[in-house]
Design a protein around this motif. Structure first.
Motif, short mmCIF file in Angstrom:
data_model
loop_
_atom_site.label_atom_id
_atom_site.label_comp_id
_atom_site.label_asym_id
_atom_site.label_seq_id
_atom_site.Cartn_x
_atom_site.Cartn_y
_atom_site.Cartn_z
N ASN A 1 150.58 37.60 13.07
CA ASN A 1 150.67 39.05 13.05
C ASN A 1 151.58 39.46 14.22
O ASN A 1 151.33 39.07 15.36
N LYS B 1 148.99 49.14 13.75
CA LYS B 1 148.48 47.89 13.19
C LYS B 1 149.24 47.51 11.93
O LYS B 1 149.43 48.32 11.03
N ILE C 1 149.75 32.00 20.14
CA ILE C 1 148.89 31.81 18.97
C ILE C 1 148.38 30.38 18.87
O ILE C 1 147.25 30.14 18.44
N PHE D 1 150.18 40.55 17.58
CA PHE D 1 149.41 39.64 18.43
C PHE D 1 150.22 39.31 19.68
O PHE D 1 151.32 38.76 19.59
N ASP E 1 144.61 37.91 13.14
CA ASP E 1 145.76 37.75 14.04
C ASP E 1 146.80 36.83 13.43
O ASP E 1 147.95 36.83 13.85
N HIS F 1 145.49 30.11 21.16
CA HIS F 1 144.44 30.97 20.60
C HIS F 1 143.69 30.23 19.48
O HIS F 1 142.46 30.21 19.47
#
Length: 170
Positions: free
Chosen positions: A73, A20, A80, A76, A161, A83
């Motif tokens: 991020n 992460k 996006i 991810f 994210d 999203h």
């Protein structure tokens, strides 16, 4: 990844653990230092203190036109833009401000520029907020992120994210 202005970095990619990473604002690094200072026993209480000082969303706050970039991020995996449009329009966001407090704001609408490159996603949005938003200054841009209702603001910061980096539109 970073955004630099006059030799000062505002954004960086920070590895939280092996799997992460998060995009972090320079001001948020100070927040982490404040939260993680001291013993582990008091960690939860320090997080709760920052949350309890949050400047809450005001439904009567003015709408503001902003422009900016979505910083994604790298962990991810999906689109996006889709999203954000499908999950976060008309939702509560939060930012950590120089007054050392979280401030909530509403994302009313967002439109992405068609000519955005894959790694630079430009947008225009309407937000609703009481706090001042700087004009035309990416060196002091607001860093906004989703306020997940089941997490503290700090936990939302660690699990985001993407961030919206923005300033007032002309």
């Amino acid at each position: 990844m970073c955004q630099k202005c006059n030799d000062e970095m505002q954004y960086a990619l920070m590895k939280v653990n092996e799997h992460k990473s998060i995009i972090i604002d320079a001001l948020e690094v100070e927040l982490m230092d404040d939260i993680y200072a001291g013993s582990k026993e008091g960690l939860h209480e320090r997080i709760n203190t920052f949350d309890s000082n949050t400047k809450l969303f005001n439904e009567d706050a003015p709408e503001k036109n902003v422009i900016g970039e979505v910083l994604v991020n790298p962990d991810f995996p999906d689109d996006i833009k889709e999203h954000i449009k499908n999950n976060f329009v008309e939702k509560l966001f939060v930012t950590y401000r120089p007054d050392k407090a979280f401030h909530e704001f509403g994302l009313i609408s967002i439109d992405f520029e068609d000519n955005s490159k894959e790694d630079i996603i430009k947008f225009k949005a309407v937000i609703q907020t009481d706090f001042d938003v700087p004009k035309e200054d990416f060196c002091n841009a607001i860093t906004g992120f989703v306020a997940y209702g089941n997490l503290s603001k700090f936990e939302s910061l660690l699990n985001r994210d993407f961030v919206l980096s923005f300033h007032l539109a002309e």
